[in-house]
Design a protein around this motif. Sequence first.
Motif, PDB file in Angstrom:
ATOM      1  N   ILE A  75      -2.790   8.752  -2.005  1.00 42.29           N
ATOM      2  CA  ILE A  75      -1.920   7.609  -1.725  1.00 42.29           C
ATOM      3  C   ILE A  75      -1.935   7.281  -0.237  1.00 42.29           C
ATOM      4  O   ILE A  75      -2.054   6.112   0.166  1.00 42.29           O
ATOM      5  N   LYS A 106      -5.313   5.673   0.761  1.00 45.48           N
ATOM      6  CA  LYS A 106      -5.585   4.333   0.232  1.00 45.48           C
ATOM      7  C   LYS A 106      -4.594   3.280   0.719  1.00 45.48           C
ATOM      8  O   LYS A 106      -4.928   2.096   0.788  1.00 45.48           O
ATOM      9  N   THR A 107      -3.368   3.709   1.031  1.00 49.18           N
ATOM     10  CA  THR A 107      -2.323   2.734   1.343  1.00 49.18           C
ATOM     11  C   THR A 107      -1.856   2.782   2.796  1.00 49.18           C
ATOM     12  O   THR A 107      -1.191   1.851   3.254  1.00 49.18           O
ATOM     13  N   ARG A 117       0.369   4.760   3.822  1.00 49.21           N
ATOM     14  CA  ARG A 117       1.741   5.250   3.864  1.00 49.21           C
ATOM     15  C   ARG A 117       1.777   6.665   4.441  1.00 49.21           C
ATOM     16  O   ARG A 117       0.796   7.398   4.402  1.00 49.21           O
TER      17      ARG A 117
END
Length: 250
Positions: free
Chosen positions: A192, A195-196, A198
């Motif tokens: 996550i 890919k993001t 965050r």
Amino acid sequence: MDGISGRHAVVTGGGSGIGLAIAAALTRAGARVTVMGRREAPLRAAVAAGSAAGFEIADVTAEGAFPAALARCGHPAILVNAAGAAESAPFLKTGDEIWERMLRVNLLGAASATRAALPAMLEARWGRVVNIASTAALRGYPYVTAYAAAKHGLLGLTRALALEVASKGVTVNAVCPGFTETDIVAESVARITAKTGRSEAEARAELAKHNPQGRLVQPDEVAATVLFLCGNAAGAVNGRAIAVDGGEVP
């Protein structure tokens, strides 16, 4: 613990995460536990820590590996199929190789291990098979179609086999954890964040929000449910899928 003390238990995937917590719980309850897995170091560490009495290196997806391991350590009265793996990808990018890996480790491996362990349980007219499934066996999640399908299959195996052995002193059940504090979740967090963009805390919160309690499940909480299913008090619990998820699945 009644029904567990003195019995031989085998836990696949027992070197880490949920499997390790289950091995430790069974050991505390008086079972003689053999942990199995592909990597020697964590298995040795489990034994050194007192979480298991012994270990066997065995890849449940390799033909003949599990029966050979049982020939060395002895057949169990309790089998916990905790070996598993998760891969994520959009459905249209989930190729046959991912499907094969997910089915082999999450479904076919458990079927193979159970097939090898079951005859001795039937002969003794007492046995416990507990499959570690997932809330993905009870509902869908995006980007893990192969994993979810394999876990749904594992639940189907659980329910069908439970009926076959219901009158023979053996129970077969599944425990379905929500997102749990394990290496698999750590890998999901890493994906996550990659890919993001965050932060790790934001990624963990994204997974934890599935749980109405707003947190990740702990491995010991899953182990406690498995421990109950393995005891004599759960003799009438058969073919069930017990969610340990804070209320995520109705």
